[in-house]
Structures are given as structure tokens and as C-alpha cells.
Motif scaffolding. Structure first.
Motif, PDB file in Angstrom:
ATOM      1  N   SER A  76       0.851  -1.179   0.000  1.00 50.50           N
ATOM      2  CA  SER A  76       0.000   0.000   0.000  1.00 50.50           C
ATOM      3  C   SER A  76       0.889   1.232   0.000  1.00 50.50           C
ATOM      4  CB  SER A  76      -0.914   0.008   1.238  1.00 50.50           C
ATOM      5  OG  SER A  76      -1.672   1.204   1.296  1.00 50.50           O
ATOM      6  N   VAL A  77       0.692   2.105  -0.992  1.00 51.14           N
ATOM      7  CA  VAL A  77       1.541   3.284  -1.127  1.00 51.14           C
ATOM      8  C   VAL A  77       0.701   4.547  -1.212  1.00 51.14           C
ATOM      9  CG1 VAL A  77       3.447   2.068  -2.246  1.00 51.14           C
ATOM     10  CG2 VAL A  77       1.637   3.075  -3.650  1.00 51.14           C
ATOM     11  N   CYS A  78       1.276   5.635  -0.737  1.00 46.96           N
ATOM     12  CA  CYS A  78       0.721   6.969  -0.895  1.00 46.96           C
ATOM     13  C   CYS A  78       1.540   7.675  -1.966  1.00 46.96           C
ATOM     14  CB  CYS A  78       0.781   7.730   0.423  1.00 46.96           C
ATOM     15  SG  CYS A  78       0.341   9.472   0.296  1.00 46.96           S
ATOM     16  N   SER A  79       0.862   8.300  -2.933  1.00 43.85           N
ATOM     17  CA  SER A  79       1.542   9.025  -4.006  1.00 43.85           C
ATOM     18  C   SER A  79       1.595  10.510  -3.651  1.00 43.85           C
ATOM     19  CB  SER A  79       0.791   8.855  -5.329  1.00 43.85           C
ATOM     20  OG  SER A  79       0.619   7.495  -5.638  1.00 43.85           O
ATOM     21  N   LEU A  80       2.793  11.088  -3.789  1.00 42.81           N
ATOM     22  CA  LEU A  80       3.000  12.494  -3.481  1.00 42.81           C
ATOM     23  C   LEU A  80       3.399  13.254  -4.738  1.00 42.81           C
ATOM     24  CD1 LEU A  80       5.163  12.032  -0.242  1.00 42.81           C
ATOM     25  CD2 LEU A  80       2.690  12.335  -0.368  1.00 42.81           C
ATOM     26  N   ASP A  81       2.878  14.466  -4.892  1.00 37.11           N
ATOM     27  CA  ASP A  81       3.226  15.305  -6.030  1.00 37.11           C
ATOM     28  C   ASP A  81       4.633  15.846  -5.833  1.00 37.11           C
ATOM     29  OD1 ASP A  81       3.489  17.111  -8.043  1.00 37.11           O
ATOM     30  OD2 ASP A  81       1.767  18.354  -7.492  1.00 37.11           O
ATOM     31  N   PRO A  82       5.604  15.432  -6.677  1.00 42.37           N
ATOM     32  CA  PRO A  82       6.991  15.860  -6.459  1.00 42.37           C
ATOM     33  C   PRO A  82       7.200  17.361  -6.616  1.00 42.37           C
ATOM     34  CG  PRO A  82       6.761  14.752  -8.573  1.00 42.37           C
ATOM     35  CD  PRO A  82       5.466  14.564  -7.856  1.00 42.37           C
ATOM     36  N   SER A  83       6.312  18.032  -7.352  1.00 43.72           N
ATOM     37  CA  SER A  83       6.478  19.471  -7.555  1.00 43.72           C
ATOM     38  C   SER A  83       6.262  20.262  -6.270  1.00 43.72           C
ATOM     39  CB  SER A  83       5.503  19.967  -8.633  1.00 43.72           C
ATOM     40  OG  SER A  83       4.153  19.826  -8.200  1.00 43.72           O
ATOM     41  N   GLY A  84       5.639  19.636  -5.270  1.00 44.53           N
ATOM     42  CA  GLY A  84       5.383  20.338  -4.022  1.00 44.53           C
ATOM     43  C   GLY A  84       6.518  20.295  -3.022  1.00 44.53           C
ATOM     44  N   PHE A  85       7.565  19.486  -3.304  1.00 47.88           N
ATOM     45  CA  PHE A  85       8.635  19.324  -2.329  1.00 47.88           C
ATOM     46  C   PHE A  85       9.355  20.627  -2.025  1.00 47.88           C
ATOM     47  CE2 PHE A  85       8.255  14.779  -2.492  1.00 47.88           C
ATOM     48  CZ  PHE A  85       8.798  14.355  -1.297  1.00 47.88           C
ATOM     49  N   GLU A  86       9.660  21.384  -3.057  1.00 48.32           N
ATOM     50  CA  GLU A  86      10.415  22.623  -2.852  1.00 48.32           C
ATOM     51  C   GLU A  86       9.655  23.577  -1.938  1.00 48.32           C
ATOM     52  OE1 GLU A  86      12.350  26.300  -5.466  1.00 48.32           O
ATOM     53  OE2 GLU A  86      11.618  24.488  -6.461  1.00 48.32           O
ATOM     54  N   VAL A  87       8.347  23.725  -2.151  1.00 44.05           N
ATOM     55  CA  VAL A  87       7.537  24.637  -1.338  1.00 44.05           C
ATOM     56  C   VAL A  87       7.436  24.137   0.102  1.00 44.05           C
ATOM     57  CG1 VAL A  87       5.233  25.629  -1.026  1.00 44.05           C
ATOM     58  CG2 VAL A  87       6.219  25.417  -3.320  1.00 44.05           C
ATOM     59  N   VAL A  88       7.156  22.854   0.258  1.00 46.93           N
ATOM     60  CA  VAL A  88       6.981  22.298   1.598  1.00 46.93           C
ATOM     61  C   VAL A  88       8.273  22.361   2.405  1.00 46.93           C
ATOM     62  CG1 VAL A  88       6.526  20.173   2.883  1.00 46.93           C
ATOM     63  CG2 VAL A  88       5.058  20.816   0.970  1.00 46.93           C
ATOM     64  N   LEU A  89       9.394  22.011   1.785  1.00 47.77           N
ATOM     65  CA  LEU A  89      10.665  22.023   2.500  1.00 47.77           C
ATOM     66  C   LEU A  89      11.086  23.440   2.863  1.00 47.77           C
ATOM     67  CD1 LEU A  89      12.655  19.288   0.557  1.00 47.77           C
ATOM     68  CD2 LEU A  89      11.454  19.064   2.733  1.00 47.77           C
ATOM     69  N   ALA A  90      10.758  24.409   1.997  1.00 52.77           N
ATOM     70  CA  ALA A  90      11.073  25.804   2.311  1.00 52.77           C
ATOM     71  C   ALA A  90      10.226  26.314   3.468  1.00 52.77           C
ATOM     72  CB  ALA A  90      10.863  26.670   1.074  1.00 52.77           C
ATOM     73  N   ALA A  91       8.983  25.854   3.554  1.00 53.46           N
ATOM     74  CA  ALA A  91       8.073  26.324   4.599  1.00 53.46           C
ATOM     75  C   ALA A  91       8.295  25.617   5.929  1.00 53.46           C
ATOM     76  CB  ALA A  91       6.623  26.129   4.143  1.00 53.46           C
ATOM     77  N   HIS A  92       8.915  24.451   5.891  1.00 48.88           N
ATOM     78  CA  HIS A  92       9.089  23.647   7.114  1.00 48.88           C
ATOM     79  C   HIS A  92      10.552  23.223   7.229  1.00 48.88           C
ATOM     80  CE1 HIS A  92       4.722  23.401   7.686  1.00 48.88           C
ATOM     81  NE2 HIS A  92       4.653  23.195   6.376  1.00 48.88           N
TER      82      HIS A  92
END
Length: 214
Positions: A76-92
Motif C-alpha cells: 500500500s503506497v501513498c503518491s505524493l506530487d513531487p512538484s510540491g517538495f520545494e515549497v513544503v521544505l522551504a516552509a518547514h
């Protein structure tokens, strides 16, 4: 960032080397493995993937993945949108630090596996692998006190440890004869953790506080 959740059947390629513009996956349940095809009917298994592990993290940072991933069990896997990594990592920033710490720990495990392939006897490689899998499962909340499920065939062991299938059989027999560990019906029981860890030069995993599970 979540764009989907799926169940992938056992013995299925979740992604292939060279793939571009793919989701990043995190495993909810089940086992998989990373591998590289060296030539026809010859592969090297790089690592076993367990619940909490990320798959395809190379893609958003380098543009493609350089290894394939195949499921060992239903996963069972969760799929994550890779384009969101830059925004999320910058915010957190704390998440960025935890992710870097996780990658450094994985690099350390990769270095230790290289040491296994170059310096240890087949039985020592097998013992080290079993101890590491046991600790990784324990970190993820699995009760391993009475043993743990081990969905690996002789072929998987051989491709992971760099030994032949006959050496796999001999190593499992030696572990049993030494009363260190027993594997039957794809279930592993560690009988003497201290003795096996000493012989296999296994020092345990780094502190759990350094490992980020997403």
C-alpha cells in the motif's frame, strides 16, 4: 502533496530505472526492494524497502530515478506530487533537516552493505542483514520479540548479498547450527542476538530520533 493512494500487487515493478516525472511514494504497508539490472538475468538488489520508506525521491531533485523498485508483497503506497517538495521544505525547515538526516542514515547503511560485500563471509552477511531488518521493523512499530515475517526467497538473498543460492542455503544452515537464527516458512527468529551481532560486526542502527518517517 498527496495525489493518491494505491495497492500494488506482489512481484510488480512500481517504477523502472530512468523514469521521469513520476510521483514520490511512501510505503504504508508491505515490502519492496530497489534493484539495478546489470545484464540479462542478472541484477543487484540495493536495499529492502519497508513501511515508512520513500520511493523515487531522486526524481524531483535530479529529474529521473536510476534504479527500479519491485514489490515483494502486496504494498500500500501513498503518491505524493513531487512538484510540491520545494515549497513544503522551504516552509518547514525542521522537515528539511529530518529528511537530510534520513538520507545521511541511508548513506551510512549503504556504506555498511558495501563493507559486507567486500569483507564478510556469506554467513556474516546473512546474519547482519537479519539483524538490520529486525531493528528496522522494530523502529516502525512491529513486534519482533517472537520473530518477524521475512518474504525473501533464496534468489532475493543471493542478489542482495552477492552470493550464490547454494551459499544462501549453507549460511542459513550455519546460522541454525550455531543457534543464532532460524528461518522457516518465510519467518525469521533471532535466537542469540548478542552472539550473532558480535560475529557479524553489527552495531545497531543510529538513534531513532534522527530518522524521519513520512
Amino acid at each position: 502533496m498527496k495525489i493518491g493512494q494505491d495497492t500494488v500487487l506482489a512481484r510488480t515493478d512500481l517504477l523502472k530505472a530512468g523514469a521521469e516525472k513520476i510521483p514520490v511514494y511512501t510505503i504504508f504497508s508491505g515490502w519492496a526492494y530497489r534493484y539495478i539490472d546489470l545484464r540479462e538475468n542478472c541484477r543487484q538488489i540495493l536495499d529492502i524497502l519497508l513501511p515508512g520508506d520513500l520511493i523515487g525521491l531522486q526524481a524531483p531533485f535530479t529529474g529521473k530515478v536510476r534504479h527500479s523498485v519491485r514489490t515483494l508483497t502486496d504494498v500500500s503506497v501513498c503518491s505524493l506530487d513531487p512538484s510540491g517538495f520545494e515549497v513544503v521544505l522551504a516552509a518547514h525547515p525542521a522537515l528539511s533537516e529530518a529528511l537530510i538526516a534520513t538520507l545521511l542514515m541511508e548513506e551510512h547503511r549503504a556504506d555498511m552493505r558495501l563493507m559486507l560485500l567486500g569483507r564478510q563471509r556469506p554467513t556474516e552477511r546473512m546474519g547482519y542483514l537479519l539483524l538490520e531488518l529486525r531493528d528496522r521493523l522494530s523502529r516502525r512499530g512491529t513486534d519482533v520479540s517472537g520473530g518477524f515475517r521475512l518474504p525473501l526467497t533464496y534468489h532475493h538473498f543471493a542478489d542482495l548479498l552477492g552470493i550464490s543460492r547454494s551459499q544462501v542455503a549453507n549460511s542459513l544452515t550455519e546460522l541454525r547450527d550455531r543457534r543464532w537464527a532460524t528461518i522457516t516458512d518465510k519467518y525469521a527468529i533471532i535466537d542469540n542476538h548478542t552472539a550473532m551481532a558480535g560475529e557479524c560486526q553489527y552495531d545497531g542502527l543510529p538513534p531513532a530520533s534522527l530518522r524521519a518517517l513520512i
